[in-house]
Design an enzyme around this catalytic site. Structure first.
Site, PDB file in Angstrom:
ATOM      1  N   ARG A 100       0.875  -1.183   0.000  1.00  0.00           N
ATOM      2  CA  ARG A 100       0.000   0.000   0.000  1.00  0.00           C
ATOM      3  C   ARG A 100       0.906   1.225   0.000  1.00  0.00           C
ATOM      4  O   ARG A 100       1.705   1.412   0.918  1.00  0.00           O
ATOM      5  CB  ARG A 100      -0.901   0.006   1.241  1.00  0.00           C
ATOM      6  CG  ARG A 100      -1.553   1.349   1.487  1.00  0.00           C
ATOM      7  CD  ARG A 100      -2.627   1.318   2.549  1.00  0.00           C
ATOM      8  NE  ARG A 100      -3.807   0.630   2.061  1.00  0.00           N
ATOM      9  CZ  ARG A 100      -5.010   0.717   2.627  1.00  0.00           C
ATOM     10  NH1 ARG A 100      -5.186   1.469   3.689  1.00  0.00           N
ATOM     11  NH2 ARG A 100      -6.030   0.050   2.139  1.00  0.00           N
TER      12      ARG A 100
ATOM     13  N   HIS B 288      -7.554   0.656  -6.162  1.00  0.00           N
ATOM     14  CA  HIS B 288      -7.750  -0.172  -4.954  1.00  0.00           C
ATOM     15  C   HIS B 288      -8.434  -1.479  -5.398  1.00  0.00           C
ATOM     16  O   HIS B 288      -9.595  -1.726  -5.088  1.00  0.00           O
ATOM     17  CB  HIS B 288      -8.594   0.594  -3.931  1.00  0.00           C
ATOM     18  CG  HIS B 288      -8.535   0.058  -2.537  1.00  0.00           C
ATOM     19  ND1 HIS B 288      -7.765  -1.037  -2.182  1.00  0.00           N
ATOM     20  CD2 HIS B 288      -9.150   0.471  -1.383  1.00  0.00           C
ATOM     21  CE1 HIS B 288      -7.917  -1.262  -0.884  1.00  0.00           C
ATOM     22  NE2 HIS B 288      -8.745  -0.369  -0.380  1.00  0.00           N
TER      23      HIS B 288
ATOM     24  N   GLN C 148     -10.209  -4.036  -2.914  1.00  0.00           N
ATOM     25  CA  GLN C 148     -11.486  -3.508  -2.444  1.00  0.00           C
ATOM     26  C   GLN C 148     -12.584  -3.773  -3.481  1.00  0.00           C
ATOM     27  O   GLN C 148     -13.671  -4.251  -3.143  1.00  0.00           O
ATOM     28  CB  GLN C 148     -11.360  -1.986  -2.197  1.00  0.00           C
ATOM     29  CG  GLN C 148     -12.643  -1.356  -1.703  1.00  0.00           C
ATOM     30  CD  GLN C 148     -13.003  -1.825  -0.310  1.00  0.00           C
ATOM     31  OE1 GLN C 148     -12.174  -1.763   0.601  1.00  0.00           O
ATOM     32  NE2 GLN C 148     -14.225  -2.299  -0.110  1.00  0.00           N
TER      33      GLN C 148
ATOM     34  N   ASP D 288     -17.420   7.072  -1.195  1.00  0.00           N
ATOM     35  CA  ASP D 288     -16.138   6.989  -0.484  1.00  0.00           C
ATOM     36  C   ASP D 288     -15.806   8.392   0.029  1.00  0.00           C
ATOM     37  O   ASP D 288     -16.442   9.374  -0.369  1.00  0.00           O
ATOM     38  CB  ASP D 288     -15.042   6.458  -1.428  1.00  0.00           C
ATOM     39  CG  ASP D 288     -13.696   6.257  -0.732  1.00  0.00           C
ATOM     40  OD1 ASP D 288     -13.668   6.143   0.512  1.00  0.00           O
ATOM     41  OD2 ASP D 288     -12.659   6.212  -1.437  1.00  0.00           O
TER      42      ASP D 288
ATOM     43  N   CYS E  80     -16.377   1.693   1.203  1.00  0.00           N
ATOM     44  CA  CYS E  80     -15.210   0.850   1.471  1.00  0.00           C
ATOM     45  C   CYS E  80     -14.707   0.978   2.910  1.00  0.00           C
ATOM     46  O   CYS E  80     -13.980   0.120   3.380  1.00  0.00           O
ATOM     47  CB  CYS E  80     -14.094   1.192   0.499  1.00  0.00           C
ATOM     48  SG  CYS E  80     -13.610   2.922   0.583  1.00  0.00           S
TER      49      CYS E  80
ATOM     50  N   ARG F 143     -13.421  -8.582   2.279  1.00  0.00           N
ATOM     51  CA  ARG F 143     -12.019  -8.309   1.945  1.00  0.00           C
ATOM     52  C   ARG F 143     -11.184  -9.562   2.236  1.00  0.00           C
ATOM     53  O   ARG F 143     -10.356  -9.988   1.421  1.00  0.00           O
ATOM     54  CB  ARG F 143     -11.471  -7.138   2.790  1.00  0.00           C
ATOM     55  CG  ARG F 143     -12.035  -5.777   2.433  1.00  0.00           C
ATOM     56  CD  ARG F 143     -11.582  -5.307   1.065  1.00  0.00           C
ATOM     57  NE  ARG F 143     -10.135  -5.271   0.927  1.00  0.00           N
ATOM     58  CZ  ARG F 143      -9.358  -4.268   1.321  1.00  0.00           C
ATOM     59  NH1 ARG F 143      -9.883  -3.177   1.829  1.00  0.00           N
ATOM     60  NH2 ARG F 143      -8.036  -4.321   1.152  1.00  0.00           N
TER      61      ARG F 143
HETATM   62  N1   CP Z   1     -11.132  -0.170   2.859  1.00  0.00           N
HETATM   63  C1   CP Z   1      -9.838  -0.205   3.260  1.00  0.00           C
HETATM   64  O1   CP Z   1      -8.929  -0.407   2.462  1.00  0.00           O
HETATM   65  O2   CP Z   1      -9.652   0.008   4.591  1.00  0.00           O
HETATM   66  P1   CP Z   1      -8.269   0.242   5.340  1.00  0.00           P
HETATM   67  O3   CP Z   1      -7.737   1.586   4.888  1.00  0.00           O
HETATM   68  O4   CP Z   1      -8.620   0.219   6.784  1.00  0.00           O
HETATM   69  O5   CP Z   1      -7.312  -0.848   4.965  1.00  0.00           O
HETATM   70  N1  NVA Z   2     -10.055   6.663  -1.107  1.00  0.00           N
HETATM   71  C1  NVA Z   2      -9.648   6.260   0.210  1.00  0.00           C
HETATM   72  C2  NVA Z   2      -9.846   4.806   0.402  1.00  0.00           C
HETATM   73  C3  NVA Z   2      -9.428   4.269   1.751  1.00  0.00           C
HETATM   74  C4  NVA Z   2      -9.626   2.782   1.865  1.00  0.00           C
HETATM   75  C5  NVA Z   2      -8.195   6.654   0.412  1.00  0.00           C
HETATM   76  O1  NVA Z   2      -7.402   6.456  -0.515  1.00  0.00           O
HETATM   77  O2  NVA Z   2      -7.855   7.154   1.485  1.00  0.00           O
END
Ligand code: CP
Ligand code: NVA
Length: 309
Positions: free
Chosen positions: A107, A134, A137, A229, A269, A297
């Site tokens: 990530r 993502h 997700q 989101d 999400c 997930r």
């Molecule tokens: N939805 C998601 O990716 O959550 P986190 O940021 O908690 O991993």
């Molecule tokens: N769009 C959000 C998703 C988090 C799971 C971010 O990137 O922070």
């Protein structure tokens, strides 16, 4: 588990609709059987490295537990504590870690960094979120829609809010899986052209529809799934104030939800900001499936890990 083995999972767009369905079917089977107490030690002796440059609750815990339940092991690697945080090139990190691990989940901010890791590593690389995409997700979301609606083909998914990483992966996944997808964003917050073009290309090959509009009621009209989101993603905290004012008419509230099909499901999400992109009433309401999404997930990532590793 043939041709998926050894591949990277950087974007759902690298896979055919058939391959994505193969992963979803395995995820549903693993979920059903594990609820009955069956164990699936499909990755005994395998190790996954998990590199985090950003915060996470769901991704970190679901991947770690998934590896454990598959009989393998997962290492949490904070980017700040790796030499990468002191400037060691990604290409060197990729080659060194390939000598110890069977796969890496990462990530980070820059999607190019994940592509570089994949180019230099000789183990599968899984995208656990970048500023662009993502994909894990979106796979959990497709699994949840399949469970709740019994099919994907012909389902209309409406997304309201920021044309961000989550919107991008939903556009790609839905268009690959023959769903109609409508994205409503304010001007200047639309999905990236390269992503939109890819989604339109997918849809044109299977007869589904992709709409991007500033008209949120139009996007949500008759939708089977309504998704939103956060307005300011990780790394955009400084823009929070200007984004709140740009997005305020894109909030997922009861009035907007009333424009969707009867029995439409509400998705997010997480993490959510109540009173911003979604109201307390809607996220806690009977149409919300946000915690089934969060649960899925883990199941879908088990399937991805089992297929790739
Ligand atoms: N939805 C998601 O990716 O959550 P986190 O940021 O908690 O991993
Ligand atoms: N769009 C959000 C998703 C988090 C799971 C971010 O990137 O922070």
């Amino acid at each position: 588990m043939g041709e998926l083995r050894g591949r990277d999972f950087l974007t759902v767009n690298d896979f055919t609709g058939g391959e994505l369905l193969e992963i979803l079917e395995l995820a549903l089977k693993l979920k059903k059987e594990s609820k009955k107490g069956l164990e699936h030690h499909l990755l005994r002796g395998k190790t996954l490295g998990m590199i985090f440059q950003k915060a996470s609750t769901r991704t970190r815990v679901s991947f770690e537990v998934a590896m454990w339940q598959l009989g393998g092991y997962a290492l949490f690697l904070s980017a700040q504590d790796l030499q990468i945080g002191r400037g060691e090139p990604v290409k060197d990190t990729a080659r060194a870690l390939s000598r110890y691990l069977d796969g890496i989940m990462i990530r980070t901010f820059d999607h190019g960094e994940v592509e570089e890791l994949a180019a230099f590593a000789d183990i599968p690389i899984i995208n656990g979120l970048t500023d662009l995409l993502h994909p894990c997700q979106a796979m959990a979301d497709m699994m949840t829609i399949l469970e709740k609606k019994g099919r994907l083909k012909g389902i209309k998914l409406a997304y309201t809010g920021d044309g961000n990483n989550v919107a991008h992966s939903l556009l790609l996944a839905a268009s690959k899986l023959v769903m109609d997808v409508a994205v409503a964003t304010p001007k200047d917050y639309e999905p990236k052209t390269e992503i939109l073009s890819a989604a339109i290309f997918n849809a044109s090959h299977n007869g589904s529809e992709v709409i991007v509009t500033t008209d949120v009621k139009r996007a949500v009209a008759g939708a089977d799934v309504v998704y939103t989101d956060v307005w300011a993603s990780m790394g955009q905290e400084a823009e929070h104030k200007s984004r709140v004012s740009a997005f305020k008419s894109y909030q997922l509230n009861s009035e907007l939800l009333a424009a969707a099909a009867p029995g439409a499901i509400v998705m997010h999400c997480l993490p959510a900001h109540r009173g911003e992109e979604i109201t307390e009433e809607v996220i806690e309401g009977p149409q919300s499936v946000v915690f089934d999404q969060a649960e899925n997930r883990m199941h879908v990532q088990k399937a991805i890990l089992a297929k790739l590793l």
